[in-house]
Enzyme design. Structure first.
Site, PDB file in Angstrom:
ATOM      1  N   GLN A 265      20.580 -38.537 -52.094  1.00  0.00           N
ATOM      2  CA  GLN A 265      20.934 -38.269 -50.701  1.00  0.00           C
ATOM      3  C   GLN A 265      21.422 -39.496 -49.958  1.00  0.00           C
ATOM      4  O   GLN A 265      21.971 -39.391 -48.861  1.00  0.00           O
ATOM      5  CB  GLN A 265      19.732 -37.675 -49.962  1.00  0.00           C
ATOM      6  N   CYS A 271      17.261 -34.456 -47.146  1.00  0.00           N
ATOM      7  CA  CYS A 271      16.488 -33.872 -48.245  1.00  0.00           C
ATOM      8  C   CYS A 271      16.427 -32.356 -48.155  1.00  0.00           C
ATOM      9  O   CYS A 271      16.410 -31.655 -49.171  1.00  0.00           O
ATOM     10  CB  CYS A 271      15.085 -34.462 -48.256  1.00  0.00           C
ATOM     11  N   HIS A 407       9.090 -34.352 -46.177  1.00  0.00           N
ATOM     12  CA  HIS A 407      10.115 -34.492 -47.210  1.00  0.00           C
ATOM     13  C   HIS A 407      10.267 -33.169 -47.955  1.00  0.00           C
ATOM     14  O   HIS A 407       9.272 -32.561 -48.360  1.00  0.00           O
ATOM     15  CB  HIS A 407       9.718 -35.605 -48.180  1.00  0.00           C
TER      16      HIS A 407
END
Length: 460
Positions: A265, A271, A407
């Site tokens: 990324q 993410c 995340h």
């Protein structure tokens, strides 16, 4: 609930936490009065750890001890200073001489959690042998040095060497000598932090130097993580239909050809997009028989509900894919790592989804669903991942709270290593992080909130 933050602040493991300042020390022999009884057990534990692997004739013995204890719920952190006497030779006739013993001054930190002790820190240095007969004087004579620099004298030299290798390995360059020195100081603090995380991990994970080791905690969180996940204000999804089939003992969709290569990324908090495209790639493969690498950049540019590199939610991303009319491939709409104007073309869309579903929080049911239906988009607390190298991570729950997820990743399988159950997780930080881009997290304990936000697209 136990006041864990107090203890974790002492360890410097809470975001923004600084090491606790040393308490003022009394002068003279009064400061080294007979230690409280509660200090003796952790002191002997530290001695046992120090002597581990030594032959009987070479083991150190405990001298004077002093210290303090900080409590939080059922956990205690002991900060001790002690003298150890260590024999210098194996010949029993020579070793009886006064000069044949070496006195060390040691600083120990021991964490006691529910009766289980962990040695967090051990720093020992030699003491002038001429004062070994008077233990109080020995401790007082070297205490200023201990307070001034609790780390070994060659610690800075070692860190400089390790940092130099880090710079070469990851091709780092800094704008000035001042910035390089600053990054060295950040790197050094991070190595100490990684060591503490290592000591407190209950799995087999190893923490240390990674490509993120010269970033401050704040920089890492800002650049690579996704604070919007913990707010959970995305589109509400209906629950998936439960499965009757039990979960097989292990499963790995990589072996079945349902997972594309690990992606990166970059310096963008995207993410959420990688987690969703990974899920859709697997769903398309299982239902249509073709594995395609899909475009995360399309979601960054065209999903107007989420915030591109500032974060997003998988539930919103599924809705965006449906509203747009599908996803283009990576080849047609390549990843740039920053937001730009939307250039989606419905004519180029190769993949479509019909719906999205929320999955069970029961990890056995998650495993059963994964084995039958494909990789799963999940959100986790990324505690420790900045320094993760390999192994199965199992942080203490207060360190990796399921309520602080930040995340989004993709669970592609599960199994056991040496009887330790794990989830196999595809990350989006490149193949030069973790185990060739993968993270392994303890399964069955709700570790780091892995089961709190599991979802999948529906392809019919």
């Amino acid at each position: 609930m136990a006041p864990w933050p107090q203890l974790l602040c002492l360890l410097g493991l809470l975001p923004g936490a600084a090491p606790a300042p040393a308490e003022p020390r009394a002068a003279g022999a009064q400061a080294w009065a007979r230690p409280a009884r509660e200090l003796l057990a952790p002191a002997h534990f530290a001695l046992e750890m120090y002597n581990r692997g030594r032959a009987p004739g070479l083991r150190a013995v405990l001298g004077a001890v002093r210290g303090r204890v900080s409590r939080a719920g059922q956990s205690s952190l002991y900060s001790l200073e002690a003298t150890l006497e260590e024999p210098l030779c194996k010949d029993p006739t020579v070793c009886q001489l006064p000069v044949s013993k070496k006195t060390l001054l040691c600083s120990f930190e021991i964490l006691d959690e529910l009766g289980k002790r962990i040695l967090l820190r051990r720093d020992c240095g030699p003491v002038d042998p001429k004062v070994t007969d008077d233990r109080d004087e020995t401790l007082n004579s070297v205490l200023p040095l201990l307070n001034k620099n609790p780390l070994p004298q060659d610690f800075s030299v070692k860190m400089a060497s390790i940092f130099k290798n880090f710079v070469t390995t990851y091709n780092r360059s800094y704008e000035s000598e001042a910035e390089a020195q600053w990054r060295l100081s950040v790197f050094t603090r991070n190595m100490v932090r990684a060591q503490k995380i290592q000591a407190l991990d209950r799995g087999t994970a190893r923490y240390g130097v990674t490509k993120f080791s010269d970033l401050t905690e704040e920089e890492f969180h800002t650049i690579y993580l996704n604070p919007l996940l913990r707010e959970g204000l995305g589109k509400k999804m209906h629950p998936a239909k439960p499965l009757d089939d039990p979960a097989p003992p292990e499963w790995d969709w990589r072996k079945e050809g349902a997972v594309t290569k690990v992606k990166d990324q970059g310096m963008c908090g995207s993410c959420w997009a990688f987690s969703v495209t990974g899920n859709v790639e697997g769903q398309w493969f299982l239902n249509q028989g073709t594995l395609l690498s899909l475009s995360e950049q399309e979601l960054l540019d065209c999903d107007k509900v989420d915030k591109a590199c500032m974060g997003g939610l998988p539930s919103n991303a599924y809705m965006a894919i449906q509203n747009l009319g599908g996803l283009e491939t990576e080849d047609d709409y390549s990843y740039q790592g920053h937001v730009q104007s939307c250039s989606f073309s419905e004519e180029k869309a190769k993949v479509y989804i019909n719906d999205s579903v929320e999955l069970s929080r029961n990890e056995q049911k998650l495993a059963a669903w994964l084995a039958k239906r494909g990789p799963i988009s999940v959100a986790i607390n990324a505690f420790g991942m900045q320094f993760y190298r390999h192994g199965i991570a199992h942080p203490l729950r207060p360190l990796c709270s399921p309520w602080l997820i930040d995340h989004a990743v993709l669970v592609v399988g599960y199994g056991n290593r040496s009887s330790i159950p794990f989830w196999a997780i595809k990350n989006s930080w490149g193949a030069d992080w973790g185990e060739e881009g993968y993270y392994y997290l303890h399964r069955g304990s709700g570790a780091c909130g892995v089961n709190t936000m599991a979802s999948s697209a529906v392809v019919e």
